[in-house]
Every structure is written in C-alpha cells, then in structure tokens.
Scaffold this motif. Structure first.
Motif, PDB file in Angstrom:
ATOM      1  N   ASN A   1      88.807  24.595 -67.454  1.00  0.00           N
ATOM      2  CA  ASN A   1      87.502  24.354 -66.861  1.00  0.00           C
ATOM      3  C   ASN A   1      86.440  24.882 -67.819  1.00  0.00           C
ATOM      4  O   ASN A   1      86.765  25.470 -68.853  1.00  0.00           O
ATOM      5  CB  ASN A   1      87.413  25.052 -65.507  1.00  0.00           C
ATOM      6  N   LEU A   2      85.182  24.704 -67.466  1.00  0.00           N
ATOM      7  CA  LEU A   2      84.103  25.155 -68.344  1.00  0.00           C
ATOM      8  C   LEU A   2      83.453  26.410 -67.791  1.00  0.00           C
ATOM      9  O   LEU A   2      83.000  26.431 -66.642  1.00  0.00           O
ATOM     10  CB  LEU A   2      83.039  24.065 -68.501  1.00  0.00           C
ATOM     11  N   GLY A   3      83.390  27.446 -68.619  1.00  0.00           N
ATOM     12  CA  GLY A   3      82.706  28.673 -68.254  1.00  0.00           C
ATOM     13  C   GLY A   3      81.361  28.777 -68.952  1.00  0.00           C
ATOM     14  O   GLY A   3      81.261  28.570 -70.160  1.00  0.00           O
ATOM     15  N   VAL A   4      80.330  29.086 -68.174  1.00  0.00           N
ATOM     16  CA  VAL A   4      78.977  29.288 -68.690  1.00  0.00           C
ATOM     17  C   VAL A   4      78.631  30.756 -68.475  1.00  0.00           C
ATOM     18  O   VAL A   4      78.738  31.263 -67.352  1.00  0.00           O
ATOM     19  CB  VAL A   4      77.959  28.388 -67.957  1.00  0.00           C
ATOM     20  N   ASP A   5      78.240  31.431 -69.522  1.00  0.00           N
ATOM     21  CA  ASP A   5      77.971  32.861 -69.433  1.00  0.00           C
ATOM     22  C   ASP A   5      76.949  33.153 -68.338  1.00  0.00           C
ATOM     23  O   ASP A   5      75.872  32.543 -68.300  1.00  0.00           O
ATOM     24  CB  ASP A   5      77.458  33.373 -70.777  1.00  0.00           C
ATOM     25  N   LEU A   6      77.279  34.057 -67.439  1.00  0.00           N
ATOM     26  CA  LEU A   6      76.362  34.445 -66.372  1.00  0.00           C
ATOM     27  C   LEU A   6      75.248  35.307 -66.956  1.00  0.00           C
ATOM     28  O   LEU A   6      75.510  36.293 -67.642  1.00  0.00           O
ATOM     29  CB  LEU A   6      77.115  35.224 -65.294  1.00  0.00           C
ATOM     30  N   TRP A  57      81.607  34.754 -65.618  1.00  0.00           N
ATOM     31  CA  TRP A  57      81.280  33.384 -65.987  1.00  0.00           C
ATOM     32  C   TRP A  57      80.969  32.532 -64.767  1.00  0.00           C
ATOM     33  O   TRP A  57      81.594  32.699 -63.718  1.00  0.00           O
ATOM     34  CB  TRP A  57      82.455  32.760 -66.757  1.00  0.00           C
ATOM     35  N   VAL A  58      80.003  31.656 -64.919  1.00  0.00           N
ATOM     36  CA  VAL A  58      79.795  30.596 -63.935  1.00  0.00           C
ATOM     37  C   VAL A  58      80.697  29.445 -64.365  1.00  0.00           C
ATOM     38  O   VAL A  58      80.512  28.871 -65.439  1.00  0.00           O
ATOM     39  CB  VAL A  58      78.327  30.142 -63.888  1.00  0.00           C
ATOM     40  N   VAL A  59      81.681  29.130 -63.541  1.00  0.00           N
ATOM     41  CA  VAL A  59      82.664  28.123 -63.922  1.00  0.00           C
ATOM     42  C   VAL A  59      82.354  26.803 -63.231  1.00  0.00           C
ATOM     43  O   VAL A  59      82.143  26.747 -62.014  1.00  0.00           O
ATOM     44  CB  VAL A  59      84.091  28.588 -63.583  1.00  0.00           C
ATOM     45  N   LYS A  60      82.316  25.759 -64.034  1.00  0.00           N
ATOM     46  CA  LYS A  60      82.167  24.397 -63.532  1.00  0.00           C
ATOM     47  C   LYS A  60      83.556  23.770 -63.557  1.00  0.00           C
ATOM     48  O   LYS A  60      84.196  23.712 -64.604  1.00  0.00           O
ATOM     49  CB  LYS A  60      81.166  23.627 -64.386  1.00  0.00           C
ATOM     50  N   PHE A  61      83.988  23.309 -62.406  1.00  0.00           N
ATOM     51  CA  PHE A  61      85.393  22.976 -62.209  1.00  0.00           C
ATOM     52  C   PHE A  61      85.694  21.508 -62.470  1.00  0.00           C
ATOM     53  O   PHE A  61      84.954  20.612 -62.054  1.00  0.00           O
ATOM     54  CB  PHE A  61      85.816  23.342 -60.789  1.00  0.00           C
ATOM     55  N   ARG A  62      86.824  21.288 -63.101  1.00  0.00           N
ATOM     56  CA  ARG A  62      87.266  19.928 -63.416  1.00  0.00           C
ATOM     57  C   ARG A  62      87.578  19.122 -62.167  1.00  0.00           C
ATOM     58  O   ARG A  62      87.525  17.890 -62.179  1.00  0.00           O
ATOM     59  CB  ARG A  62      88.491  19.978 -64.328  1.00  0.00           C
ATOM     60  N   GLY A  63      87.903  19.804 -61.066  1.00  0.00           N
ATOM     61  CA  GLY A  63      88.243  19.106 -59.837  1.00  0.00           C
ATOM     62  C   GLY A  63      87.063  18.774 -58.952  1.00  0.00           C
ATOM     63  O   GLY A  63      87.238  18.207 -57.871  1.00  0.00           O
ATOM     64  N   ALA A  64      85.842  19.114 -59.389  1.00  0.00           N
ATOM     65  CA  ALA A  64      84.649  18.792 -58.599  1.00  0.00           C
ATOM     66  C   ALA A  64      84.408  17.286 -58.592  1.00  0.00           C
ATOM     67  O   ALA A  64      84.944  16.543 -59.424  1.00  0.00           O
ATOM     68  CB  ALA A  64      83.436  19.526 -59.157  1.00  0.00           C
ATOM     69  N   GLY A  65      83.576  16.844 -57.670  1.00  0.00           N
ATOM     70  CA  GLY A  65      83.386  15.415 -57.453  1.00  0.00           C
ATOM     71  C   GLY A  65      82.888  14.650 -58.662  1.00  0.00           C
ATOM     72  O   GLY A  65      83.193  13.467 -58.828  1.00  0.00           O
ATOM     73  N   GLN A  66      82.115  15.309 -59.538  1.00  0.00           N
ATOM     74  CA  GLN A  66      81.552  14.598 -60.691  1.00  0.00           C
ATOM     75  C   GLN A  66      82.581  14.330 -61.782  1.00  0.00           C
ATOM     76  O   GLN A  66      82.347  13.522 -62.672  1.00  0.00           O
ATOM     77  CB  GLN A  66      80.384  15.394 -61.281  1.00  0.00           C
ATOM     78  N   GLY A  67      83.711  15.037 -61.757  1.00  0.00           N
ATOM     79  CA  GLY A  67      84.787  14.752 -62.694  1.00  0.00           C
ATOM     80  C   GLY A  67      84.608  15.380 -64.065  1.00  0.00           C
ATOM     81  O   GLY A  67      83.717  16.192 -64.312  1.00  0.00           O
TER      82      GLY A  67
END
Length: 258
Positions: free
Chosen positions: A95-100, A32-42
């Motif tokens: 966090n959010l996982g996007v299928d690779l 998974w490509v994970v987009k993290f909750r702790g990244a700057g965009q929130g």
C-alpha cells in the motif's frame, strides 16, 4: 522502487471521502497515513499519488515523504471495526504510506505561499490534469510555516480509460485545464516564465525514473499493455504528449482571463 516498510499497528481511520485512509505505525518507527489498495478507487489512485507527488518534489514543491507499506494479515485479522477489517483484508500486500505531518492544518488561503511557489503548484496540476485543488477542496496543508501538497489521486485521469479504450496520448494532450478554478490562480504570477522554467525540467528520463518508483503489481496490464514495462511506457508517452501541447492546458495560455 520506493522504500518498503511493514505496518506494525493500525491506529485509527481517517474518515475523509470514500477511501478511508488510516494512520499506521511502521517498522521504521514512523507514523504514516496509508492509502489502501483495496479502497474503492483502486490501484490507479496509488499510481497517480506516486507519479504526481514525486514529480512535485522534483519541481521543488514540498510533499510528504512516500513509502510502500506492506500490510500483513494479522493487522487485518484483529481489527474490531468490521468496515475497516474488510478494507484491510482487501489491502494485504503493498500500500502507499504518506508521512504524517503532526499538527498540520488545512490550507485556507490566509497564508498563501510565495507567488513563484503558487505558480509551480498551478503548473503541476495543469500538466497532470489534477482537477482536485480548488478553494472547495484545496488538498494543501500548512506545516511549520510552509505549504505542502497532498492528495494527488485525482490526477492522470487518462489511465481510467484503460483497458476499455486503451492509451490515447493525443486525447490527453488536448485536454483543457480550467486554471481560473484553481486555488492558486489569484496567487500565482509569471505563468509564461513558470512554464518555460518547469517544462525544461521534465523529460523522458525524469518520467521513466519516477515511474520506476511504482511497484509492478500496481500497474494493471491490458491486452495492449501486457507487461509493467508497457504500462510505464504508456504513462511516459501520455505525459510527454501533453508536455508538447501546452496551448491546451498551460496556465500561460489562460493569462488573458485575469
């Protein structure tokens, strides 16, 4: 809510933009490509990814599967890269996982989708005020001969006014959309028919179902919206208000610019 898996191994960062998503292996044996909750965009970026991504899927577009990815502390603790470790530590929890999509390549316009599919992509972005699908930054990939939509975090800009200005559906409804700057502008056709077809598919029930996929902990409360139910209701209210005012944003009203 979306299906939840647990991250079992952090593989490598994807150094794209400022969010630093990462490739992660999950307890479902997927990658998974994970987009993290702790990244700057929130957290609001993650909400937009789910809402717009699942709306796109409902309208018949190809979107990689989405899952919630629980990030346990040991994965962050043993990451050698200090910048990545800080990000992972700030992202413990969901966090959010996007299928690779292995082997997918960036859309460059050389193999455009069919005109009706292009029109659906254009309409979706106009409706959700997604300004981040341009020739400079298409946020589309080609995979197995088809066009896939990715990266919807820039949409639904109205939620960034919370809590300072509160929810203002009328303002979002009136927000114009520059369809002529969209990467599908030269490919899409039948804008009026597309609007009629797609707008008929979007209603309160659909939007409520999609918002129900978003975890409560991602929905940041305000004084005016103290509960997750209130926040979900504000998203639905804003989107329905925009749906009712197509003259401000629908590509059908930009046809004269061709």
């Amino acid at each position: 809510m979306l299906e939840t898996i647990t991250a079992t191994r952090y593989v490598v960062p994807l150094k794209e933009g400022g969010s630093l998503p990462g490739v992660v292996e999950g307890s479902d044996d997927g990658t998974w490509v994970v987009k993290f909750r702790g990244a700057g965009q929130g957290l609001k970026v993650l909400v937009a990814e789910v809402v717009v991504g699942e709306l796109a899927r409902t309208l018949g577009l190809r979107v990689p599967a989405l899952k919630l990815v629980e990030l346990p502390e040991p994965i962050a603790k043993y990451e050698a890269d200090e910048e990545v470790q800080d990000l992972l530590t700030a992202s413990l929890g969901l966090n959010l996982g996007v299928d690779l999509l292995p082997g997918a390549f960036a859309y460059d316009g050389s193999q455009p989708p069919p005109a009706d599919e292009a029109a659906t992509i254009l309409w979706l972005d106009a409706f959700t005020a997604n300004i981040d699908r341009t020739p400079h930054n298409p946020n589309l990939v080609r995979w197995h001969g088809n066009t896939w939509c990715i990266d919807h975090g820039a949409a639904l800009y109205f939620h960034y006014s919370w809590p300072s200005k509160g929810s203002n559906p009328e303002r979002f409804a009136a927000q114009r959309f520059e369809a002529t700057s969209h990467i599908m502008w030269g490919v899409a056709t039948e804008a009026a028919a597309t609007h009629e077809r797609l707008s008929a598919q979007v209603d309160a029930q659909l939007l409520e179902r999609i918002l129900g996929l978003v975890p409560d902990e991602w929905l940041e409360a305000t004084d005016a919206m103290p509960t997750p139910t209130d926040v979900r209701g504000a998203y639905v209210e804003n989107l329905l208000a925009r749906l009712a005012s197509p003259q401000a944003w629908s590509p059908a009203h930009a046809e004269g610019a061709r």
